[in-house]
Design a protein around this motif. Structure first.
Motif, mmCIF file in Angstrom:
data_model
loop_
_atom_site.group_PDB
_atom_site.id
_atom_site.type_symbol
_atom_site.label_atom_id
_atom_site.label_comp_id
_atom_site.label_asym_id
_atom_site.label_seq_id
_atom_site.Cartn_x
_atom_site.Cartn_y
_atom_site.Cartn_z
ATOM 1 N N MET B 1 0.845 -1.196 0.000
ATOM 2 C CA MET B 1 0.000 0.000 0.000
ATOM 3 C C MET B 1 0.877 1.241 0.000
ATOM 4 S SD MET B 1 -2.633 1.253 2.910
ATOM 5 C CE MET B 1 -3.675 -0.199 2.922
ATOM 6 N N ASN B 2 0.581 2.145 -0.920
ATOM 7 C CA ASN B 2 1.398 3.348 -1.064
ATOM 8 C C ASN B 2 0.522 4.401 -1.751
ATOM 9 O OD1 ASN B 2 3.208 5.293 -2.402
ATOM 10 N ND2 ASN B 2 4.844 3.943 -1.690
ATOM 11 N N ILE B 3 0.561 5.631 -1.253
ATOM 12 C CA ILE B 3 -0.309 6.668 -1.839
ATOM 13 C C ILE B 3 0.062 6.991 -3.288
ATOM 14 C CG2 ILE B 3 -0.984 7.746 0.359
ATOM 15 C CD1 ILE B 3 1.098 9.957 -0.277
ATOM 16 N N ALA B 4 1.226 6.539 -3.744
ATOM 17 C CA ALA B 4 1.575 6.719 -5.160
ATOM 18 C C ALA B 4 0.541 6.031 -6.057
ATOM 19 C CB ALA B 4 2.968 6.165 -5.430
ATOM 20 N N MET B 5 -0.110 4.996 -5.509
ATOM 21 C CA MET B 5 -1.146 4.280 -6.251
ATOM 22 C C MET B 5 -2.283 5.212 -6.688
ATOM 23 S SD MET B 5 -3.316 1.053 -4.829
ATOM 24 C CE MET B 5 -4.773 1.992 -4.383
ATOM 25 N N ILE B 6 -2.541 6.255 -5.878
ATOM 26 C CA ILE B 6 -3.611 7.210 -6.201
ATOM 27 C C ILE B 6 -3.308 7.898 -7.533
ATOM 28 C CG2 ILE B 6 -4.643 9.407 -5.447
ATOM 29 C CD1 ILE B 6 -4.175 8.382 -2.539
ATOM 30 N N LEU B 7 -2.041 8.331 -7.697
ATOM 31 C CA LEU B 7 -1.651 8.975 -8.948
ATOM 32 C C LEU B 7 -1.561 7.956 -10.085
ATOM 33 C CD1 LEU B 7 -0.771 11.441 -10.547
ATOM 34 C CD2 LEU B 7 1.549 11.128 -9.692
ATOM 35 N N ASP B 8 -1.064 6.760 -9.775
ATOM 36 C CA ASP B 8 -1.006 5.719 -10.807
ATOM 37 C C ASP B 8 -2.395 5.469 -11.401
ATOM 38 O OD1 ASP B 8 1.703 5.271 -10.602
ATOM 39 O OD2 ASP B 8 1.518 3.633 -9.159
ATOM 40 N N MET B 9 -3.399 5.378 -10.528
ATOM 41 C CA MET B 9 -4.763 5.092 -10.990
ATOM 42 C C MET B 9 -5.319 6.241 -11.839
ATOM 43 S SD MET B 9 -6.396 3.200 -7.620
ATOM 44 C CE MET B 9 -8.047 3.036 -8.310
ATOM 45 N N ALA B 10 -5.094 7.484 -11.372
ATOM 46 C CA ALA B 10 -5.608 8.649 -12.120
ATOM 47 C C ALA B 10 -4.942 8.735 -13.491
ATOM 48 C CB ALA B 10 -5.373 9.931 -11.315
ATOM 49 N N ALA B 11 -3.614 8.499 -13.517
ATOM 50 C CA ALA B 11 -2.881 8.581 -14.790
ATOM 51 C C ALA B 11 -3.293 7.441 -15.720
ATOM 52 C CB ALA B 11 -1.376 8.529 -14.520
ATOM 53 N N GLU B 12 -3.585 6.290 -15.135
ATOM 54 C CA GLU B 12 -4.015 5.134 -15.931
ATOM 55 C C GLU B 12 -5.395 5.380 -16.558
ATOM 56 O OE1 GLU B 12 -2.587 1.924 -16.147
ATOM 57 O OE2 GLU B 12 -4.293 0.977 -17.166
ATOM 58 N N ALA B 13 -6.317 5.909 -15.754
ATOM 59 C CA ALA B 13 -7.701 6.049 -16.224
ATOM 60 C C ALA B 13 -7.940 7.351 -16.989
ATOM 61 C CB ALA B 13 -8.655 5.964 -15.026
ATOM 62 N N PHE B 14 -7.300 8.455 -16.544
ATOM 63 C CA PHE B 14 -7.547 9.768 -17.161
ATOM 64 C C PHE B 14 -6.233 10.518 -17.380
ATOM 65 C CE2 PHE B 14 -11.625 8.777 -15.177
ATOM 66 C CZ PHE B 14 -12.483 9.009 -16.240
ATOM 67 N N GLY B 15 -5.283 9.862 -18.035
ATOM 68 C CA GLY B 15 -3.953 10.434 -18.235
ATOM 69 C C GLY B 15 -3.964 11.759 -18.975
ATOM 70 N N ASP B 16 -4.926 11.964 -19.873
ATOM 71 C CA ASP B 16 -4.962 13.185 -20.684
ATOM 72 C C ASP B 16 -5.682 14.345 -19.998
ATOM 73 O OD1 ASP B 16 -3.639 11.853 -22.642
ATOM 74 O OD2 ASP B 16 -5.462 11.304 -23.760
ATOM 75 N N ARG B 17 -6.325 14.046 -18.881
ATOM 76 C CA ARG B 17 -7.076 15.104 -18.207
ATOM 77 C C ARG B 17 -6.104 16.040 -17.485
ATOM 78 N NH1 ARG B 17 -12.289 13.682 -14.507
ATOM 79 N NH2 ARG B 17 -13.117 13.010 -16.518
ATOM 80 N N VAL B 18 -6.411 17.351 -17.468
ATOM 81 C CA VAL B 18 -5.534 18.302 -16.779
ATOM 82 C C VAL B 18 -5.639 18.063 -15.269
ATOM 83 C CG1 VAL B 18 -5.086 20.731 -16.267
ATOM 84 C CG2 VAL B 18 -5.679 20.021 -18.599
#
Lengths: 106, 504
Positions: B1-18
């Motif tokens: 468990m690591n909070i980096a996962m939060i960014l990994d998930m956002a970049a994976e699902a909505f990488g192009d979103r600002v």
């Protein structure tokens, strides 16, 4: 049971047959068979067996960000990466948990 | 468990979103992740134990939160408003560290071999090397964030938040990708405040665009809302007061896209929230109550609660506008008396909280949780029959007069109800006979006047004689911190000095 694992909160697993990854939010003590796409899920760091293939009967897709629960919601998993296989616990398919309706507080 | 996962998930699902907008600078979620991973390599190679930030709001704050997580070190944002000596004391406590600075704050740090300074622009443009980004460590007990609390006495305490605390907060209170494509949140809380951390994590998990302002100023805030089509914002009560003042009678038309306004971090004057609700009938207001030690929000008064309370003629429901709402689904809250007994509705006591997001832990001092995992917030409060929580000041601010506990809040409310009074703070003053008595500092409205005796009589009539401030002083303004919390210790100190001067 073969391929069972202790589902500790915070532990991460990945599918042996598709891209799906999950993190355990909660689970009862003891060993469980957590599967995706018809094959036992494996530790996030391990290499999938070469012969594992997606079972067409367990190809309902798992979606990123959704939470998956069993009937009594004693098990809850968060999908951290989506994939083609569907999740099951001890042979019973898991269902998507209803989204929370929370006001944004920060 | 690591909070980096939060960014990994956002970049994976909505990488192009600002993800972040700051002035002319924009990062998508995919770009934010690349910046964080490149910075993580530099952090890892530097040998630093901490990644620290001495800077205003900028994209460096979210990049640093996640870079520290990828690199497996703790993120420590420092308060750039502290004195030079205070800043260097904190820097000494985190060495060896990599410290992000800007042109102004660089000069505040005494050079030392074990603290490497890096300018914000350089930190944000780390080259993408051939080196593979660090695989985030999965230890849920690792410390993700360390925040120095503004101690009322003594040196600041280092509150620590572990990956499991922050992840529990996010997964327990935010729905992944809950934001609409065009949603944007305006962020004005400074990066060194817990709300500055939780805002980044919540917005990233919701895949919501973050619009950053370096500092709060009502006009700039309104302009940023309009320019960036802001849909959400978090503010502290003084900010809302200034926005309402600035707008005058102009209201909803100024903020056509704003849908949700969350507030917290101090007591909201009821007149301000009522006025704001009238000005912005289309906006959903949410009052959030949380602490550094609880990874942010633990109770919420939601939009429906606001509307029901504002529309009610029943005083018991109407007063809920002054409540902090009910516990979130992620925590439990109890009110207990001094002996630890759990109290029922309308009984005032001390607020305790329990849940996965509650760290309740300081470096060196250790965990403050009791055997059953409950954390004493040191806030006083009570619930009503339906479980709405009302706060009644800090336990440390209670005036103990001859063994009787007196809350400054109820006396302040009476003083503030006088038409001549603009602001009031009540504190404890040492007293030979009673141990402590109430004393008040008052700010009068422009051109208004009132005598000390008149105010004392008002308190005596509406409360009782033990509540009457024994000393009342008039001031041009009360001391506040930058987040709008009145600095009672400063006022208390004045009365202590005055009292000792009298007895000398």
């Amino acid at each position: 049971m073969l391929n069972t694992a202790v589902l500790k909160a915070g532990a991460r697993f990945k599918s042996a047959v598709c891209d799906t990854q999950v993190m355990v939010i909660k689970a009862p003590a003891g060993e469980h068979l957590l599967s995706c796409g018809g094959s036992a899920m494996i530790a996030a760091s391990s290499t999938p067996p070469a012969d594992a293939k997606l079972d067409p009967n367990a190809a309902g897709e798992t979606l990123i960000g959704k939470r998956y629960v069993n009937a009594d919601e004693s098990v809850e998993l968060l999908c951290t990466k989506g994939g083609k296989g569907s999740l099951a616990l001890n042979g019973t398919p898991l269902e998507v948990k209803q989204a929370k309706q929370l006001p944004s507080s920060d | 468990m690591n909070i980096a996962m939060i960014l990994d998930m956002a970049a994976e699902a909505f990488g192009d979103r600002v993800a972040v907008v700051s002035g002319d600078s924009r990062y998508t979620y995919a770009e934010l992740r690349v910046a964080a991973q490149c910075a993580a390599i530099a952090v890892r190679d530097s040998g630093a134990r901490y990644l620290a930030l001495l800077d205003v709001n900028s994209p460096a704050a979210p990049v640093a939160i996640f870079a520290a997580a990828y690199a497996g070190v703790s993120y420590v944002p420092l308060n750039y408003r502290l004195t030079r000596a205070e800043i260097n004391e904190l820097v000494d406590r985190i060495a060896p560290a990599l410290l992000i600075v800007n042109a102004d704050t660089r000069a505040l740090v005494d050079p030392r071999a074990d603290v490497q300074l890096i300018d914000r622009a350089d930190f944000l443009s780390m080259p993408a090397t051939d080196t593979v980004a660090p695989e985030p460590a999965e230890d849920p007990r690792a410390v993700a964030v360390q925040l120095f609390t503004s101690g009322t006495t003594g040196k600041p305490k280092a509150a620590i938040l572990r990956h499991e605390n922050l992840m529990s907060y996010i997964v327990g209170t935010v729905e992944f990708a809950a934001a609409e494509e065009d949603d944007a949140i305006l962020v004005t809380v400074p990066p060194y405040h817990i709300a500055g951390i939780s805002s980044v994590l919540s917005s990233t998990y919701a895949c919501r665009r973050m619009v950053q302002l370096e500092n709060f100023e009502a006009k700039a805030w309104l302009e940023a809302c309009a320019r960036e089509n802001v849909s959400n914002a978090f503010i502290v009560p003084t900010m809302l007061s200034r926005i309402v003042e600035h707008l005058g009678t102009r209201g909803a038309a100024e903020l056509p896209t704003l849908r949700a306004l969350a507030y917290g971090g101090g007591k909201m004057p009821q007149s301000t929230i009522e006025r704001a609700m009238q000005l912005f009938p289309q906006v959903d207001f949410t009052n959030a109550y949380g602490l550094t030690e609880t990874s942010s929000t633990i109770a919420v008064l939601g939009p429906d609660d606001h509307r029901v309370a504002a529309a009610s003629g029943d005083p018991a429901i109407r007063r809920r506008l002054a409540s902090v709402g009910k516990p979130t689904a992620a925590v439990e809250i109890e009110v207990r008396d001094e002996e630890g007994r759990v109290l029922g509705p309308e009984e005032a006591g001390l607020v305790f909280v329990r849940g996965g997001q509650v760290s309740g832990e300081y470096l060196a001092l250790g965990s403050q949780l009791d055997a059953d995992g409950w954390f004493p917030t040191r806030d006083r409060g009570y619930t009503d029959a339906e479980g709405f929580l009302f706060l009644d000041g800090r336990a440390d601010d209670v005036i103990v007069r001859g063994g009787e506990n007196i809350s400054p809040g109820e006396i302040e409310d009476v003083l503030l109800s006088h038409p001549a009074v603009a602001d009031a703070a009540v504190v404890a003053m040492p007293d030979e006979q009673w141990g402590e008595v109430a004393a008040a500092a008052i700010v009068l409205k422009a051109g208004a006047s009132v005598t000390v005796a008149e105010l004392q009589e008002r308190v005596k009539q509406q409360l009782r004689s033990s509540r009457v401030p024994q000393a009342i002083v008039f001031r041009d303004a009360l001391p506040y911190n930058e987040l709008g919390k009145v600095l009672r210790r400063v006022i208390r100190q004045e009365f202590v000095q005055a009292a000792s001067a009298l007895s000398a």
